[in-house]
Design an enzyme around this catalytic site. Structure first.
Site, PDB file in Angstrom:
ATOM      1  N   TRP A   1     102.440  35.042   3.854  1.00 54.85           N
ATOM      2  CA  TRP A   1     102.343  35.851   2.927  1.00 54.85           C
ATOM      3  C   TRP A   1     102.907  35.670   1.387  1.00 54.85           C
ATOM      4  O   TRP A   1     103.148  36.061   0.473  1.00 54.85           O
ATOM      5  CB  TRP A   1     103.251  37.274   3.190  1.00 54.85           C
TER       6      TRP A   1
ATOM      7  N   ASP B   1     109.135  41.765  -0.694  1.00 54.80           N
ATOM      8  CA  ASP B   1     107.984  41.975   0.339  1.00 54.80           C
ATOM      9  C   ASP B   1     108.925  41.936   1.938  1.00 54.80           C
ATOM     10  O   ASP B   1     109.282  41.426   2.337  1.00 54.80           O
ATOM     11  CB  ASP B   1     106.931  40.566   0.285  1.00 54.80           C
TER      12      ASP B   1
ATOM     13  N   LYS C   1     103.734  48.380   9.813  1.00 54.84           N
ATOM     14  CA  LYS C   1     104.674  47.778  11.241  1.00 54.84           C
ATOM     15  C   LYS C   1     105.420  47.991  11.437  1.00 54.84           C
ATOM     16  O   LYS C   1     106.221  48.591  12.828  1.00 54.84           O
ATOM     17  CB  LYS C   1     104.569  45.804  10.438  1.00 54.84           C
TER      18      LYS C   1
END
Ligand SMILES: *Cc1c(COP(=O)(O)O)cnc(C)c1O
Length: 358
Positions: A102, A170, A194
């Site tokens: 990511w 993030d 999530k």
């Protein structure tokens, strides 16, 4: 009705109580004769839902008054671009810490907007740790890192100190899993699917003084300042996702807030890691101090057994354990809403599988 244990990395398991309540309120929200999906986002009912969701999120994270909480769309992926568009403030350079898939994607996207410097990387050891020595340029506009790498299962367990430079996190896959000192960060963002709620909603928490400097050409819906001024309703927001996220916030408060859920998450992840470490059949390669409490990747001694492992798990009602294609093996995502019983059942199955195939 039968519910399975869903170990998906996202969209992921939601608290059963939240889903049941959304079901109860589906046709008639609080005597309005309407589903939340059918409501005008400018109507007083939805304005109340949105305001409560924001207040509950602020309470949970103890968000300081000088931070804006935004309910946006486009996922964490859009933030990879939206962050440089808003935070570069004419500086033309930004520093990134790379700890997995990511953060690599965040770098790639930012490179279209500015000169990117990699301040630290854990690629030398296959993204299995959280680097502590960051070589940050003093004139960078901000430093970006991924506080929990969902794929590799690497978590920063404390917030790195970058002095006066705005730090951007993030936090998609571990936000709300533990208390967080928001004041140490310039901006925190997370896709909802999530650990917050349904896909389609992205939460951004941003220090107010960092807004209002968007580069020329930034679409108004992507300008933090404009969205903040419009209470995230410059256009129609993801209303139903906001409502369900609001129910999740209330559920978290009822659990005792983030300190309580953190204890629960420590217990769940320890149970799984302890078993991984005890066994020579299963393996997790992440440095112990940097292991994620939310995403636990592991491999079997022989990858030829992967399919049998997954099929056997599915038969017992445990799904989505297949690891990400970039790392292979297994991954158990054990977000807030995964009950301890789910992890207990997984560990029992792992023992049984090892006894049969080990
Ligand atoms: C899932 C995930 C993303 C991408 O989220 P989208 O909402 O699909 O754009 C980005 N970063 C992290 C850490 C993630 O877990």
């Amino acid at each position: 009705m039968s519910r399975i244990f869903n170990f998906s990395a996202g969209p992921a398991v939601l608290p059963e109580e939240v889903l049941a309540r959304a079901g109860d309120e589906m046709l008639d929200w609080h005597g309005t004769g309407m589903c939340v999906m059918e409501m005008s986002h400018r109507g007083k009912e939805f304005m109340l839902i949105a305001a409560e969701a924001e207040k509950d999120l602020r309470d949970l994270l103890a968000v300081p008054a000088n931070y804006k909480v935004l309910f946006l769309q486009g996922g964490a992926t859009l933030q990879f671009a939206q962050i440089p568009m808003n935070l570069l403030a004419g500086k033309g350079k930004a520093d990134y810490v790379v700890t997995g898939e990511w953060s690599k994607k965040a770098v790639k996207e930012a490179q279209a907007y500015c000169d990117v410097h990699v301040a630290a990387s854990s690629e030398d050891r296959g993204f299995t740790y959280a680097p502590s020595n960051w070589n940050v340029r003093p004139d960078t506009a901000y430093v970006h890192y991924c506080s929990n790498e969902t794929i590799g299962g690497v978590e920063f367990h404390s917030i790195p100190d970058v002095k006066n430079i705005p730090l951007v996190a993030d936090a998609s896959s571990h936000i709300l899993s533990r208390p967080l000192d928001v004041s140490k960060l310039g901006l925190i963002y997370a896709g909802a699917q999530k650990n917050i709620g349904p896909a389609g909603l992205t939460i951004v928490i941003v220090r107010e003084d960092l807004t209002g400097k968007a580069q020329k050409g930034t679409p108004s819906v992507m300008d933090y300042k404009q969205q903040a001024a419009a209470d995230s309703m410059l256009n129609t927001p993801a209303t139903y996702a906001m409502y369900v996220a609001g129910l999740v916030f209330k559920w978290l408060k009822a659990q005792g807030g983030l300190a309580a859920i953190e204890k629960h998450n420590i217990a769940k992840s320890q149970l799984l890691y302890d078993h991984l470490d005890k066994s020579s059949f299963y393996k997790n390669s992440v440095d112990k101090k940097d292991r994620s409490r939310m995403n636990v990747p592991f491999t079997l001694k022989d990858a030829a057994l992967d399919d049998a492992f997954l099929k056997g798990a599915e038969k017992l009602g445990m799904v989505q354990l297949k690891g990400h294609r970039s790392v292979g093996g297994m991954r158990a995502s054990i977000y807030n809403a995964m009950p301890l019983a789910g992890v207990q059942q997984l560990v029992a199955y792992m023992k049984e599988f090892e006894a049969k195939h080990g």
